[in-house]
Design a protein around this motif. Structure first.
Motif, PDB file in Angstrom:
ATOM      1  N   GLY A   1      32.533 -20.365  40.069  1.00 34.38           N
ATOM      2  CA  GLY A   1      31.778 -21.016  41.134  1.00 34.38           C
ATOM      3  C   GLY A   1      30.794 -22.038  40.598  1.00 34.38           C
ATOM      4  O   GLY A   1      30.847 -22.426  39.420  1.00 34.38           O
TER       5      GLY A   1
ATOM      6  N   LEU B   1      28.395 -16.561  49.278  1.00 36.05           N
ATOM      7  CA  LEU B   1      29.129 -16.282  48.036  1.00 36.05           C
ATOM      8  C   LEU B   1      30.311 -15.371  48.333  1.00 36.05           C
ATOM      9  O   LEU B   1      30.153 -14.353  49.017  1.00 36.05           O
TER      10      LEU B   1
ATOM     11  N   GLU C   1      32.018 -20.284  46.448  1.00 34.70           N
ATOM     12  CA  GLU C   1      31.096 -20.408  47.575  1.00 34.70           C
ATOM     13  C   GLU C   1      31.761 -21.129  48.737  1.00 34.70           C
ATOM     14  O   GLU C   1      32.654 -21.938  48.523  1.00 34.70           O
TER      15      GLU C   1
ATOM     16  N   LEU D   1      27.234 -21.945  41.658  1.00 32.20           N
ATOM     17  CA  LEU D   1      25.840 -21.533  41.892  1.00 32.20           C
ATOM     18  C   LEU D   1      25.013 -21.725  40.614  1.00 32.20           C
ATOM     19  O   LEU D   1      25.438 -21.342  39.522  1.00 32.20           O
TER      20      LEU D   1
END
Ligand SMILES: C[S@@+](CC[C@H](N)C(=O)[O-])C[C@H]1O[C@@H](n2cnc3c(N)ncnc32)[C@H](O)[C@@H]1O
Length: 365
Positions: A254, A169, A213, A256
């Motif tokens: 991102g 990350l 990421e 995630l």
């Protein structure tokens, strides 16, 4: 006082991670955390061998994958696998991350005697045990290996494997890039950021507060695959985008995500070991890693195009209503049809793979 989860698995796994953080001076990378949360033997989300895949939360599952949704997924994939096996004069399929064994079962049924050996590479001992039970009827045609075969002559498949590989990350604070890791504050796991020389592969512009990421493990996987592929094709299917979309300024939070009971959330530090943690795939990075290691990129398209090119229409015409409605989800734009992509790499093959005949998007990588 530690605010650990009451569930014993999560408590034990969190305690293990807290110890690891202490042993590393108070901070570990997110990649190391994700590795522990998913793959710690006996405790990690995938390592425990419970089956997270299924249609509904009432069955205890967390999410559904394409082969779990419909056997027509495997039947269509088999059409591409068969073409590639014949083009490279091979009889072996190698599957990475076989989950419940559903895709292996579908491919073996469809391909029958064209496959003399089906090799599975699975990092989870618990899932491997499930696969052994399910695939027992195929006897010695199936083998499980812990080391990758050194020379791959055949066809490799991997569905939703790249997204399950631990990712790094990164966050941009407006002036500098930081690596987001995990620390402990008053007994609770917390994100903690440190300056880093690591960067996303594109230049930006990056709004302050961007979180994104990079996927060094998935890239290394593609490099290893391309290096070992002596003659054949590898088909990687997963959710993701080319780099220009993955690192678009509008995607500043991102990709995630955690999955549990068919709900998603963005907090991997709670209920550790009880939910899936995943990132979308940067397919440009995957294609470049394979190409740099000497393989050819043979095709890239979305799942809907790929399945239609492989004859899903014909399969649907013969399916019953339930199968038809499930298979529609594989193709629907707002379900799996557009977000999921198929990347084919190869070596020693002179072939325009049929799965990419219409709608190939290699130019977008
Ligand atoms: C999201 S599940 C997908 C399972 C299955 N392919 C499906 O589509 O239902 C991810 C799978 O990949 C496995 N896995 C993750 N990293 C792996 C690696 N480096 N090599 C082999 N298997 C891996 C996990 O243990 C798990 O079986």
């Amino acid at each position: 006082m530690a605010e650990f989860q009451t569930d014993s698995v999560s408590t034990a796994l969190t305690a293990r991670i807290v110890e690891d953080i202490a042993a590393h001076g108070g901070w570990i990378s997110f990649e190391r955390f994700m590795q522990a949360a998913l793959y710690t033997p006996g405790l990690g989300y995938y390592a425990r061998g419970t089956l997270p895949f299924g249609h509904l939360p009432s069955g205890g599952s967390d999410f559904v994958t394409a082969p779990e949704l419909s056997p027509l997924f495997g039947r269509c994939l088999a059409v591409q696998v068969e073409e590639a096996l014949s083009a490279c004069q091979a009889h072996e399929v190698i599957e990475f991350g076989a989950g419940s064994g559903a895709l292996a079962e579908q491919l073996l049924r469809a391909l029958d005697s064209s496959v003399q050996r089906y090799t599975i590479v699975e990092v989870s001992a618990g899932l491997q045990q499930r696969q052994r039970e399910r695939l027992a009827p195929w006897g010695s045609r199936i083998r499980w290996v812990s080391q990758w075969p050194s020379d791959i002559h055949g066809v490799v498949v991997g569905n939703e494997v790249l997204d399950a590989m631990p990712a790094t990350l990164l966050t941009f604070d407006g002036e500098q890039w930081l690596e987001r890791g995990v620390a402990v504050h008053e007994g609770v796991l917390m994100f903690a950021d440190r300056p880093t020389p690591l960067r996303p592969p594109v230049d930006g512009p990056w709004p302050a507060g961007t979180v994104t990421e990079i996927q060094p493990q998935a890239r290394a996987f593609m490099t290893g695959l391309a290096q070992r592929l002596t003659r054949g094709m590898a088909l990687l299917i997963d959710y993701g985008f080319p780099e220009a979309e993955f690192y678009h300024p509008q995607r500043s939070s991102g990709t995630l995500m955690c999955h549990r009971a068919h709900q998603s959330d963005g907090d991997p530090l709670r209920d550790v070991g009880l939910k899936d943690i995943t990132v979308h795939v940067d397919f440009t990075a995957m294609a470049l890693a394979a190409q740099d290691a000497g393989a050819d990129v043979l095709g890239y398209t979305n799942q809907a195009n790929f399945l239609l090119n492989c004859g899903l229409d014909r399969e649907l015409a013969q399916a019953d209503a339930i199968q038809r409605s499930r298979a529609q989800l594989l193709m629907a734009e707002h379900e799996m049809g557009e977000l999921f992509k198929v990347l084919a790499i190869g070596r020693g093959l002179h072939l325009d793979p049929l799965g990419f005949v219409r709608g190939d998007r290699m130019h977008r990588l």
